[in-house]
Write a protein that holds these residues in place. Sequence first.
Motif, PDB file in Angstrom:
ATOM      1  N   HIS A 264       0.820  -1.217   0.000  1.00 36.52           N
ATOM      2  CA  HIS A 264       0.000   0.000   0.000  1.00 36.52           C
ATOM      3  C   HIS A 264       0.851   1.263   0.000  1.00 36.52           C
ATOM      4  CE1 HIS A 264      -3.175  -2.873   1.213  1.00 36.52           C
ATOM      5  NE2 HIS A 264      -3.909  -2.070   0.456  1.00 36.52           N
ATOM      6  N   ASP A 265       2.125   1.103  -0.405  1.00 34.72           N
ATOM      7  CA  ASP A 265       3.057   2.230  -0.516  1.00 34.72           C
ATOM      8  C   ASP A 265       3.186   3.023   0.776  1.00 34.72           C
ATOM      9  OD1 ASP A 265       3.813   1.747  -3.179  1.00 34.72           O
ATOM     10  OD2 ASP A 265       1.990   2.752  -3.905  1.00 34.72           O
ATOM     11  N   ARG A 266       3.165   2.306   1.895  1.00 43.45           N
ATOM     12  CA  ARG A 266       3.363   2.931   3.201  1.00 43.45           C
ATOM     13  C   ARG A 266       4.797   2.670   3.661  1.00 43.45           C
ATOM     14  NH1 ARG A 266      -0.828   5.341   1.856  1.00 43.45           N
ATOM     15  NH2 ARG A 266      -2.821   4.951   2.838  1.00 43.45           N
ATOM     16  N   ASP A 267       5.232   3.388   4.667  1.00 43.46           N
ATOM     17  CA  ASP A 267       6.589   3.292   5.185  1.00 43.46           C
ATOM     18  C   ASP A 267       6.685   2.130   6.178  1.00 43.46           C
ATOM     19  OD1 ASP A 267       9.033   3.615   6.519  1.00 43.46           O
ATOM     20  OD2 ASP A 267       8.880   5.805   6.526  1.00 43.46           O
TER      21      ASP A 267
END
Length: 121
Positions: A47-50
């Motif tokens: 989810h393109d999170r860090d």
Amino acid sequence: MNVFDSSALLAFLQDEVGADVVEQALHDGGVCAAANWSEVAQKVIAHDRDWQLAAALLSSYGLQVEPVTRADAEHAASLWSAGSGMSLGDRLCLAVGLRMDATIWTADQSWGNAHGVYQIR
């Protein structure tokens, strides 16, 4: 002792229904099976999170990653049944939780309310 399924940790990280329940349980510490830790990382990254930030947040509660043993793997295999809806990750979490005689936290309704399982919502 608390063991957290990936669904519970993801609910917490994504501030979904049940996040407050998971956060309260995290204050008491606990573990996440290595297989489930990988699942959480994969979902966060997808989810393109860090992931590093998410991992640091979870670690700040004292959450430990628990290795999956050979006995856990074999127990997880014995928990399989056609149509149960329980993935390998689910069954590994359950096996680790049972080994540790822990409360097992999940958001996965297919687990039901078996011994030691706590549904977060």
